[in-house]
Enzyme design. Structure first.
Site, PDB file in Angstrom:
ATOM      1  N   HIS A   1       4.301 -68.998 -12.206  1.00  0.00           N
ATOM      2  CA  HIS A   1       5.634 -69.437 -12.172  1.00  0.00           C
ATOM      3  C   HIS A   1       6.501 -69.927 -10.839  1.00  0.00           C
ATOM      4  O   HIS A   1       6.157 -69.317  -9.912  1.00  0.00           O
ATOM      5  CB  HIS A   1       6.579 -68.684 -12.977  1.00  0.00           C
TER       6      HIS A   1
ATOM      7  N   SER B   1       6.600 -75.173 -21.975  1.00  0.00           N
ATOM      8  CA  SER B   1       6.332 -73.737 -21.855  1.00  0.00           C
ATOM      9  C   SER B   1       7.189 -73.198 -20.880  1.00  0.00           C
ATOM     10  O   SER B   1       8.376 -73.458 -20.566  1.00  0.00           O
ATOM     11  CB  SER B   1       4.851 -73.453 -21.910  1.00  0.00           C
TER      12      SER B   1
ATOM     13  N   ASP C   1       4.933 -65.338  -9.126  1.00  0.00           N
ATOM     14  CA  ASP C   1       4.037 -64.419  -9.739  1.00  0.00           C
ATOM     15  C   ASP C   1       2.518 -64.880  -9.748  1.00  0.00           C
ATOM     16  O   ASP C   1       1.822 -64.368 -10.346  1.00  0.00           O
ATOM     17  CB  ASP C   1       4.414 -64.144 -11.112  1.00  0.00           C
TER      18      ASP C   1
END
Length: 254
Positions: free
Chosen positions: A188, A14, A185
């Site tokens: 990530h 992902s 954040d």
């Protein structure tokens, strides 16, 4: 297809995979293996293990003439998000997640005798750093505890399926100030967080008793022969073959 043909390492997952190509661990692998293998991106933001199964045959067709030498698989961060009451969104129940990962492992392992697999668990998260992490009912949508549970489940599948696994949830938290330095954040990874992932992957590749070895120093360099056009040393007579040298910080990746 440009030649000569090279071994392929495929990164499947992902956003932790997709964003790794921006000064992250994917970019590092591409740098370290620049003259050894092609690092191929097949991981996209928002994917979960259900989406992975939908595209598995398209990304890894069993009938392909050439199969990858290595597949690095990452799913779990989106799967472990809290269920949406409307039944939509990325959440995948734990038992289904484990079964999906088993299916991915089986498919990849059966591509060829030379194909090796590494699973990465979900890393930890910094809940306080994530914007919009509260659902309309006032509940957290992502929690570090859920990441831990899914990370442990991933490692259980690795043990069961005899697949190399890297517990990123634990590895990243070994850094004393991981919450402050490892995330862009809250989810990530920064360069600092990605360095941990790179080191963990390279350690597995160095220590795995795979034949042939997929560790970068053990693999031949493309166009690695000596050349009269190589860099000339201070004596003005000796040339230096740089085909096994990573610039900068060559020793960092040993």
């Amino acid at each position: 297809m440009i030649g000569p043909s090279r071994q392929q390492f495929v990164l499947f997952g992902s956003s932790i995979v997709q964003y790794s190509y921006y000064e992250g661990w994917g970019a590092t692998l591409s740098h370290v293996y620049a003259r050894k293998a092609d690092i191929v991106l097949r991981g996209y933001a928002a994917w979960n293990s259900r989406r992975a199964l939908e595209v598995l045959d398209s990304i890894f067709p069993k009938e392909a003439k050439e199969q990858p030498s290595l597949v690095i698989v990452y799913f779990g961060g989106n799967d472990s998000s809290i269920p949406n009451p409307n039944g939509i969104g990325p959440h995948v129940p734990l038992d289904e997640y484990k079964e999906n990962m088993r299916k991915i492992a089986t498919h990849v392992k059966n591509l060829s005798e030379k194909t090796r697999t590494i699973f990465l668990t979900t890393p930890p998260i910094n809940e306080a750093q994530i914007l919009h992490n509260i659902d309309p009912q006032g509940q957290l949508e992502r929690t570090n505890e859920a990441c831990r549970i899914y990370a442990e489940a991933c490692m259980e599948v690795c043990d069961e399926m005899n697949v190399k696994g890297i517990d990123l949830w634990s590895a990243i938290q070994k850094n004393d100030n991981w919450e402050d330095v490892c995330f862009i954040d809250g989810i990530h990874l920064t360069n600092e967080g990605s360095k941990i992932v790179s080191k963990e992957i390279l350690n597995v590749l160095k220590e795995a008793e795979w034949e042939p070895s997929l560790y970068w120093k053990s693999m031949p360099s493309e166009f690695g022969e000596d050349s009269p056009y190589d860099v000339v040393g201070p004596d003005g007579k000796t040339t230096y073959n740089l085909s096994n040298f990573i610039y900068p910080d060559n020793d960092m990746w040993d």
